[in-house]
Design a protein around this motif. Structure first.
Motif, PDB file in Angstrom:
ATOM      1  N   MET A  51     -19.854  -5.958   6.313  1.00 37.21           N
ATOM      2  CA  MET A  51     -20.915  -6.836   6.803  1.00 37.21           C
ATOM      3  C   MET A  51     -21.241  -6.497   8.253  1.00 37.21           C
ATOM      4  N   LEU A  52     -22.505  -6.208   8.531  1.00 42.68           N
ATOM      5  CA  LEU A  52     -22.964  -5.903   9.877  1.00 42.68           C
ATOM      6  C   LEU A  52     -23.046  -7.204  10.675  1.00 42.68           C
ATOM      7  N   LYS A  53     -22.296  -7.296  11.749  1.00 46.62           N
ATOM      8  CA  LYS A  53     -22.285  -8.502  12.574  1.00 46.62           C
ATOM      9  C   LYS A  53     -23.266  -8.319  13.733  1.00 46.62           C
ATOM     10  N   VAL A  54     -24.164  -9.302  13.878  1.00 50.35           N
ATOM     11  CA  VAL A  54     -25.271  -9.174  14.826  1.00 50.35           C
ATOM     12  C   VAL A  54     -25.270 -10.351  15.802  1.00 50.35           C
ATOM     13  N   VAL A  55     -25.413 -10.047  17.090  1.00 50.78           N
ATOM     14  CA  VAL A  55     -25.691 -11.056  18.106  1.00 50.78           C
ATOM     15  C   VAL A  55     -27.127 -10.863  18.559  1.00 50.78           C
ATOM     16  N   VAL A  56     -27.877 -11.960  18.657  1.00 46.25           N
ATOM     17  CA  VAL A  56     -29.273 -11.910  19.085  1.00 46.25           C
ATOM     18  C   VAL A  56     -29.412 -12.690  20.389  1.00 46.25           C
ATOM     19  N   LEU A  57     -30.111 -12.098  21.356  1.00 47.78           N
ATOM     20  CA  LEU A  57     -30.349 -12.734  22.649  1.00 47.78           C
ATOM     21  C   LEU A  57     -31.833 -13.074  22.780  1.00 47.78           C
ATOM     22  N   ILE A  58     -32.121 -14.327  23.167  1.00 51.19           N
ATOM     23  CA  ILE A  58     -33.495 -14.801  23.279  1.00 51.19           C
ATOM     24  C   ILE A  58     -33.707 -15.486  24.624  1.00 51.19           C
ATOM     25  N   SER A  59     -34.983 -15.663  24.978  1.00 56.41           N
ATOM     26  CA  SER A  59     -35.322 -16.420  26.182  1.00 56.41           C
ATOM     27  C   SER A  59     -36.291 -17.562  25.895  1.00 56.41           C
ATOM     28  N   GLY A  60     -37.006 -17.480  24.774  1.00 53.34           N
ATOM     29  CA  GLY A  60     -38.068 -18.448  24.512  1.00 53.34           C
ATOM     30  C   GLY A  60     -37.954 -19.111  23.156  1.00 53.34           C
ATOM     31  N   THR A  61     -39.073 -19.096  22.422  1.00 54.58           N
ATOM     32  CA  THR A  61     -39.131 -19.826  21.157  1.00 54.58           C
ATOM     33  C   THR A  61     -38.335 -19.159  20.039  1.00 54.58           C
ATOM     34  N   GLY A  62     -38.054 -17.873  20.194  1.00 55.58           N
ATOM     35  CA  GLY A  62     -37.271 -17.178  19.174  1.00 55.58           C
ATOM     36  C   GLY A  62     -38.021 -16.951  17.880  1.00 55.58           C
ATOM     37  N   SER A  63     -39.336 -16.725  17.966  1.00 58.20           N
ATOM     38  CA  SER A  63     -40.118 -16.567  16.733  1.00 58.20           C
ATOM     39  C   SER A  63     -39.701 -15.323  15.956  1.00 58.20           C
ATOM     40  N   ASN A  64     -39.391 -14.234  16.640  1.00 62.95           N
ATOM     41  CA  ASN A  64     -38.927 -13.044  15.926  1.00 62.95           C
ATOM     42  C   ASN A  64     -37.541 -13.259  15.341  1.00 62.95           C
ATOM     43  N   LEU A  65     -36.708 -14.010  16.046  1.00 60.33           N
ATOM     44  CA  LEU A  65     -35.383 -14.342  15.512  1.00 60.33           C
ATOM     45  C   LEU A  65     -35.522 -15.188  14.255  1.00 60.33           C
ATOM     46  N   ARG A  66     -36.402 -16.183  14.305  1.00 63.24           N
ATOM     47  CA  ARG A  66     -36.601 -17.017  13.111  1.00 63.24           C
ATOM     48  C   ARG A  66     -37.030 -16.159  11.923  1.00 63.24           C
ATOM     49  N   ALA A  67     -37.932 -15.209  12.169  1.00 59.40           N
ATOM     50  CA  ALA A  67     -38.382 -14.331  11.093  1.00 59.40           C
ATOM     51  C   ALA A  67     -37.231 -13.486  10.560  1.00 59.40           C
ATOM     52  N   LEU A  68     -36.349 -13.033  11.445  1.00 60.32           N
ATOM     53  CA  LEU A  68     -35.193 -12.253  10.999  1.00 60.32           C
ATOM     54  C   LEU A  68     -34.247 -13.112  10.169  1.00 60.32           C
ATOM     55  N   LEU A  69     -33.984 -14.326  10.634  1.00 62.51           N
ATOM     56  CA  LEU A  69     -33.121 -15.238   9.869  1.00 62.51           C
ATOM     57  C   LEU A  69     -33.720 -15.517   8.491  1.00 62.51           C
ATOM     58  N   ASP A  70     -35.024 -15.777   8.460  1.00 64.01           N
ATOM     59  CA  ASP A  70     -35.678 -16.046   7.179  1.00 64.01           C
ATOM     60  C   ASP A  70     -35.640 -14.815   6.280  1.00 64.01           C
ATOM     61  N   GLY A  71     -35.848 -13.641   6.875  1.00 66.43           N
ATOM     62  CA  GLY A  71     -35.808 -12.412   6.082  1.00 66.43           C
ATOM     63  C   GLY A  71     -34.437 -12.157   5.477  1.00 66.43           C
ATOM     64  N   LEU A  72     -33.393 -12.417   6.254  1.00 63.94           N
ATOM     65  CA  LEU A  72     -32.038 -12.252   5.732  1.00 63.94           C
ATOM     66  C   LEU A  72     -31.756 -13.262   4.625  1.00 63.94           C
ATOM     67  N   ASP A  73     -32.237 -14.498   4.808  1.00 62.56           N
ATOM     68  CA  ASP A  73     -32.059 -15.525   3.774  1.00 62.56           C
ATOM     69  C   ASP A  73     -32.775 -15.128   2.487  1.00 62.56           C
TER      70      ASP A  73
END
Length: 201
Positions: free
Chosen positions: A1-23
């Motif tokens: 399993m690839l373990k990923v840390v994500v760093l954000i500064s704002g709304t995290g819209s790209n992070l949300r898309a990544l989380l949704d894509g993984l789901d």
């Protein structure tokens, strides 16, 4: 399993898309063997609720709490390392990380950029493309180095600029492609079909 840390500064819209894509992948017949193990930020104003909603640990390392940029970077690196990631992603992280952080995490340190690099580097890439009168721009995912948007390119795609585009409309179309590039890159890394060390060499 690839373990990923994500760093954000704002709304995290790209992070949300990544989380949704993984789901979505997890619920399909083609799951991605990757897990976001922590979400970090440089400000309390960042949307860390994205982690709280999913039970993902979150943390903040604010520059103002440290005497200088190097000390902040060392603290950020120490916090990231607590989670033992295989990959760290800067997703709308609005600060240049210090060289010691880059040297410690790269080439497994990635960022996206809203232009077809090396065209339009820097913080105002979408505006710069429009002001230049370009008829196309793009999106890029790259390995972070110690320059400004100068790291080795992993993948990129062209995006047409229409006559009625504004900075906002163009940026929204670019974000769609950025998010797909990010998800595809994580998918390939998790599957072992992409080697960042080879790209960086």
């Amino acid at each position: 399993m690839l373990k990923v840390v994500v760093l954000i500064s704002g709304t995290g819209s790209n992070l949300r898309a990544l989380l949704d894509g993984l789901d979505e992948a997890r619920a399909s017949d083609a799951p991605i063997a990757a897990e976001i193990v922590a979400i970090g930020a440089d400000t309390e104003r960042a949307n860390l609720a994205l982690g709280d909603e999913r039970g993902i640990p979150t943390f903040v390392v604010a520059p103002g709490a440290y005497p200088d940029r190097a000390a902040w970077g060392d603290a950020l690196l120490a916090k990231v390392r607590e989670f033992g990631p295989d990959l760290t992603i800067l997703s709308g992280f609005m600060r240049l990380v210090p060289p010691r952080v880059v040297d410690a995490l790269a080439p497994e340190l990635l960022n996206t950029h809203p232009a077809y690099l090396p065209e339009f580097p820097g913080a105002h890439a979408v505006r710069d493309a429009l002001e230049a009168g370009a008829n196309e721009t793009g999106a890029t995912i790259m390995i972070v180095d110690n320059g400004v948007d100068t790291g080795p390119i992993i993948d990129q795609r062209r995006i047409a600029i229409t006559p009625d585009d504004t900075e906002a409309t163009l940026h929204e179309r670019i974000k769609v492609v950025e998010r797909q590039l990010l998800l595809d890159t994580v998918r390939h890394l998790a599957a072992g079909t992409l080697n960042l060390k080879e790209i960086a060499s």
